[in-house]
Scaffold this active site. Sequence first.
Site, PDB file in Angstrom:
ATOM      1  CB  ILE A  12      40.934 -10.635  11.771  1.00 38.21           C
ATOM      2  CG1 ILE A  12      41.853 -11.835  11.533  1.00 38.21           C
ATOM      3  CG2 ILE A  12      40.270 -10.208  10.465  1.00 38.21           C
ATOM      4  CD1 ILE A  12      41.150 -13.126  11.185  1.00 38.21           C
ATOM      5  CE1 TYR A 149      36.938 -20.823  15.234  1.00 43.47           C
ATOM      6  CE2 TYR A 149      38.012 -22.034  13.462  1.00 43.47           C
ATOM      7  CZ  TYR A 149      37.573 -20.837  14.007  1.00 43.47           C
ATOM      8  OH  TYR A 149      37.760 -19.665  13.314  1.00 43.47           O
ATOM      9  CG  PHE A 177      39.901 -20.295   2.756  1.00 40.80           C
ATOM     10  CD1 PHE A 177      38.612 -19.767   2.651  1.00 40.80           C
ATOM     11  CD2 PHE A 177      40.083 -21.604   2.369  1.00 40.80           C
ATOM     12  CE1 PHE A 177      37.543 -20.523   2.168  1.00 40.80           C
ATOM     13  CE2 PHE A 177      39.028 -22.375   1.878  1.00 40.80           C
ATOM     14  CZ  PHE A 177      37.767 -21.828   1.771  1.00 40.80           C
TER      15      PHE A 177
HETATM   16  N1  LIG Z   1      43.023 -16.141  12.296  1.00 38.88           N
HETATM   17  C1  LIG Z   1      42.482 -16.873  11.324  1.00 38.88           C
HETATM   18  O1  LIG Z   1      43.186 -17.409  10.467  1.00 38.88           O
HETATM   19  C2  LIG Z   1      40.975 -17.022  11.246  1.00 38.88           C
HETATM   20  C3  LIG Z   1      40.455 -17.781  10.190  1.00 38.88           C
HETATM   21  C4  LIG Z   1      39.075 -17.932  10.090  1.00 38.88           C
HETATM   22  C5  LIG Z   1      38.231 -17.312  10.994  1.00 38.88           C
HETATM   23  N2  LIG Z   1      38.746 -16.570  12.004  1.00 38.88           N
HETATM   24  C6  LIG Z   1      37.816 -15.911  12.944  1.00 38.88           C
HETATM   25  O2  LIG Z   1      38.083 -14.517  12.946  1.00 38.88           O
HETATM   26  C7  LIG Z   1      37.825 -13.959  14.239  1.00 38.88           C
HETATM   27  C8  LIG Z   1      39.045 -13.188  14.711  1.00 38.88           C
HETATM   28  O3  LIG Z   1      40.152 -14.065  14.720  1.00 38.88           O
HETATM   29  P1  LIG Z   1      41.567 -13.547  15.252  1.00 38.88           P
HETATM   30  O4  LIG Z   1      42.597 -14.417  14.656  1.00 38.88           O
HETATM   31  O5  LIG Z   1      41.634 -12.086  15.083  1.00 38.88           O
HETATM   32  O6  LIG Z   1      41.428 -13.919  16.789  1.00 38.88           O
HETATM   33  P2  LIG Z   1      41.948 -13.134  18.085  1.00 38.88           P
HETATM   34  O7  LIG Z   1      41.938 -14.117  19.192  1.00 38.88           O
HETATM   35  O8  LIG Z   1      43.182 -12.385  17.779  1.00 38.88           O
HETATM   36  O9  LIG Z   1      40.779 -12.067  18.331  1.00 38.88           O
HETATM   37  C9  LIG Z   1      39.570 -12.382  18.984  1.00 38.88           C
HETATM   38  C10 LIG Z   1      39.278 -11.249  19.965  1.00 38.88           C
HETATM   39  O10 LIG Z   1      38.007 -11.474  20.594  1.00 38.88           O
HETATM   40  C11 LIG Z   1      38.108 -11.219  21.986  1.00 38.88           C
HETATM   41  N3  LIG Z   1      37.050 -12.024  22.620  1.00 38.88           N
HETATM   42  C12 LIG Z   1      36.930 -13.375  22.619  1.00 38.88           C
HETATM   43  N4  LIG Z   1      35.781 -13.728  23.236  1.00 38.88           N
HETATM   44  C13 LIG Z   1      35.159 -12.582  23.634  1.00 38.88           C
HETATM   45  C14 LIG Z   1      33.929 -12.299  24.273  1.00 38.88           C
HETATM   46  N5  LIG Z   1      33.106 -13.266  24.679  1.00 38.88           N
HETATM   47  N6  LIG Z   1      33.597 -10.993  24.505  1.00 38.88           N
HETATM   48  C15 LIG Z   1      34.429  -9.990  24.102  1.00 38.88           C
HETATM   49  N7  LIG Z   1      35.621 -10.206  23.488  1.00 38.88           N
HETATM   50  C16 LIG Z   1      35.969 -11.500  23.247  1.00 38.88           C
HETATM   51  C17 LIG Z   1      39.532 -11.620  22.350  1.00 38.88           C
HETATM   52  O11 LIG Z   1      39.989 -10.975  23.527  1.00 38.88           O
HETATM   53  C18 LIG Z   1      40.302 -11.154  21.112  1.00 38.88           C
HETATM   54  O12 LIG Z   1      40.717  -9.821  21.211  1.00 38.88           O
HETATM   55  C19 LIG Z   1      37.433 -15.123  15.138  1.00 38.88           C
HETATM   56  O13 LIG Z   1      36.027 -15.155  15.220  1.00 38.88           O
HETATM   57  C20 LIG Z   1      37.968 -16.339  14.386  1.00 38.88           C
HETATM   58  O14 LIG Z   1      37.194 -17.477  14.663  1.00 38.88           O
HETATM   59  C21 LIG Z   1      40.103 -16.418  12.169  1.00 38.88           C
HETATM   60  O1  LIG Z   2      53.867 -25.432  13.666  1.00 40.36           O
HETATM   61  C1  LIG Z   2      53.121 -25.653  12.707  1.00 40.36           C
HETATM   62  C2  LIG Z   2      51.864 -24.993  12.544  1.00 40.36           C
HETATM   63  C3  LIG Z   2      51.082 -25.329  11.447  1.00 40.36           C
HETATM   64  N1  LIG Z   2      51.512 -26.250  10.540  1.00 40.36           N
HETATM   65  C4  LIG Z   2      50.668 -26.564   9.371  1.00 40.36           C
HETATM   66  O2  LIG Z   2      50.470 -25.365   8.663  1.00 40.36           O
HETATM   67  C5  LIG Z   2      49.163 -25.318   8.077  1.00 40.36           C
HETATM   68  C6  LIG Z   2      48.464 -24.071   8.548  1.00 40.36           C
HETATM   69  O3  LIG Z   2      48.199 -24.203   9.950  1.00 40.36           O
HETATM   70  P1  LIG Z   2      47.661 -23.004  10.858  1.00 40.36           P
HETATM   71  O4  LIG Z   2      48.431 -21.774  10.569  1.00 40.36           O
HETATM   72  O5  LIG Z   2      47.612 -23.517  12.263  1.00 40.36           O
HETATM   73  O6  LIG Z   2      46.186 -22.751  10.305  1.00 40.36           O
HETATM   74  P2  LIG Z   2      44.970 -23.772  10.128  1.00 40.36           P
HETATM   75  O7  LIG Z   2      45.014 -24.895  11.067  1.00 40.36           O
HETATM   76  O8  LIG Z   2      44.905 -24.110   8.652  1.00 40.36           O
HETATM   77  O9  LIG Z   2      43.722 -22.866  10.578  1.00 40.36           O
HETATM   78  C7  LIG Z   2      43.579 -21.481  10.229  1.00 40.36           C
HETATM   79  O10 LIG Z   2      42.803 -21.365   9.080  1.00 40.36           O
HETATM   80  C8  LIG Z   2      41.488 -21.891   9.190  1.00 40.36           C
HETATM   81  C9  LIG Z   2      40.794 -21.681   7.887  1.00 40.36           C
HETATM   82  O11 LIG Z   2      41.471 -22.300   6.836  1.00 40.36           O
HETATM   83  C10 LIG Z   2      40.746 -21.165  10.311  1.00 40.36           C
HETATM   84  O12 LIG Z   2      39.492 -21.743  10.470  1.00 40.36           O
HETATM   85  C11 LIG Z   2      41.501 -21.247  11.623  1.00 40.36           C
HETATM   86  O13 LIG Z   2      40.851 -20.447  12.587  1.00 40.36           O
HETATM   87  C12 LIG Z   2      42.908 -20.741  11.401  1.00 40.36           C
HETATM   88  O14 LIG Z   2      43.654 -20.925  12.589  1.00 40.36           O
HETATM   89  C13 LIG Z   2      48.468 -26.600   8.518  1.00 40.36           C
HETATM   90  O15 LIG Z   2      48.590 -27.529   7.494  1.00 40.36           O
HETATM   91  C14 LIG Z   2      49.294 -27.080   9.724  1.00 40.36           C
HETATM   92  O16 LIG Z   2      49.311 -28.482   9.862  1.00 40.36           O
HETATM   93  C15 LIG Z   2      52.730 -26.891  10.697  1.00 40.36           C
HETATM   94  O17 LIG Z   2      53.108 -27.731   9.870  1.00 40.36           O
HETATM   95  N2  LIG Z   2      53.497 -26.573  11.769  1.00 40.36           N
END
Ligand SMILES: NC(=O)c1ccc[n+]([C@@H]2O[C@H](COP(=O)([O-])OP(=O)(O)OC[C@H]3O[C@@H](n4cnc5c(N)ncnc54)[C@H](O)[C@@H]3O)[C@@H](O)[C@H]2O)c1
Ligand SMILES: O=c1ccn([C@@H]2O[C@H](COP(=O)(O)OP(=O)(O)O[C@H]3O[C@H](CO)[C@@H](O)[C@H](O)[C@H]3O)[C@@H](O)[C@H]2O)c(=O)[nH]1
Length: 338
Positions: A12, A149, A177
């Site tokens: 992100i 988390y 989300f």
């Molecule tokens: N992916 C999702 O669906 C989702 C949903 C809700 C919230 N978030 C939050 O959004 C943010 C980004 O998520 P993402 O999916 O891009 O994750 P990501 O793992 O792709 O990116 C996180 C980045 O932070 C870096 N990092 C981690 N710890 C560090 C530290 N101590 N110092 C410097 N760099 C560090 C990692 O190397 C990585 O590049 C996270 O804070 C995550 O909790 C993600």
């Molecule tokens: O192999 C898989 C992987 C996931 N799921 C389901 O798919 C949905 C989405 O799962 P996933 O993509 O792993 O996302 P979440 O567990 O919903 O979590 C994401 O979305 C959250 C917010 O809604 C964030 O907090 C998290 O960081 C982010 O990883 C869930 O119901 C899982 O149970 C499966 O059925 N099979």
Amino acid sequence: MHVLVTGGAGYIGSHTVRELIKAGHRVVILDNLSRGHREAVAVLQKTTPAGTLDFVPGDTGDHALVSGLLQERGIEAVLHFAAHSQVGESVERPELYYRNNVVHGLSLLDTVREGGVKYFIFSSTAAVYGEPVEVPVSEEHPVVPANPYGATKLAFEGALRWYGRAGGPRWMALRYFNAAGADPDGDLGEDHRPETHLIPLVLQAALGLRPAISIFGTDYPTPDGTCIRDYIHVTDLAVAHVLALHALVRGAAPAAYNLGNGSGYSVLEVVRAAEAVTGRSIPVRHTGRRAGDPAVLVAGARQAGQMLGWRPRFADLRTIIDTAWRWHQKHPAGFETV
Ligand SMILES: NC(=O)c1ccc[n+]([C@@H]2O[C@H](COP(=O)([O-])OP(=O)(O)OC[C@H]3O[C@@H](n4cnc5c(N)ncnc54)[C@H](O)[C@@H]3O)[C@@H](O)[C@H]2O)c1
Ligand SMILES: O=c1ccn([C@@H]2O[C@H](COP(=O)(O)OP(=O)(O)O[C@H]3O[C@H](CO)[C@@H](O)[C@H](O)[C@H]3O)[C@@H](O)[C@H]2O)c(=O)[nH]1
């Protein structure tokens, strides 16, 4: 404005760096590359005007490094993405999550306050709500995280609130989300290792890189028995950060906002939509529930619309999957095939 983006080599964060630069800001990425990709930074550097982006390898917990960066670059805003973010891993290894998301996060916040940075935007999550007692989940919903988390993200939100009242930066916490999709230009996308997220796993199965997609539970109290989630395009998330920053500059009050589309899709609906987009059949395997998964998570996201002027552009699930599909086809091994 000169903006520090922690975690900008991640999924992100990298998309947000692109939108910040499009909006005219200069960016320094601080990333320890524990989970991110040097290649994502290289893509950004290749596609943005010279002098707008700098990369500094390092950790949010490195006070001397961060303090120097803030002063030398005249940083006015910090966007803090750097964290660990896998729910399952957090249950098994809570110490990793408390150390990185809370201890290193607080070190960053201390440094930011000392350095007089004005604005701070934090990547929070729907996981702060825990098991919803009401859907859609608005910002007023009780926050009772169901895993370490979510607990670490909520703890950091609390720190922001109290630091803010004690001379810290003005802040916003954006509770995403389910982030999904890829930059429409096709050169940035999702590459978590190991991948645990549904849409990339489904598309890897469509590509034949996985034999099947496991469906985690078919006995949830939902119409087809599988979990329902609110998938939000990563570029829409990125744009929301730019709008949040501009709102803070205009004087908006500190607040936490949900970022979602407000519509939910079941796991089976995601698989069917992916079959329609890819034109391939995707084998599924029914396995048991995954611990800690709420049945339904759908955002009440009206406030972000009203307060930030945010309107998701890629709200349709098939469009979201289509952008991800283009990324995965072109980059089957993620950033290794840039
Ligand atoms: N992916 C999702 O669906 C989702 C949903 C809700 C919230 N978030 C939050 O959004 C943010 C980004 O998520 P993402 O999916 O891009 O994750 P990501 O793992 O792709 O990116 C996180 C980045 O932070 C870096 N990092 C981690 N710890 C560090 C530290 N101590 N110092 C410097 N760099 C560090 C990692 O190397 C990585 O590049 C996270 O804070 C995550 O909790 C993600
Ligand atoms: O192999 C898989 C992987 C996931 N799921 C389901 O798919 C949905 C989405 O799962 P996933 O993509 O792993 O996302 P979440 O567990 O919903 O979590 C994401 O979305 C959250 C917010 O809604 C964030 O907090 C998290 O960081 C982010 O990883 C869930 O119901 C899982 O149970 C499966 O059925 N099979």
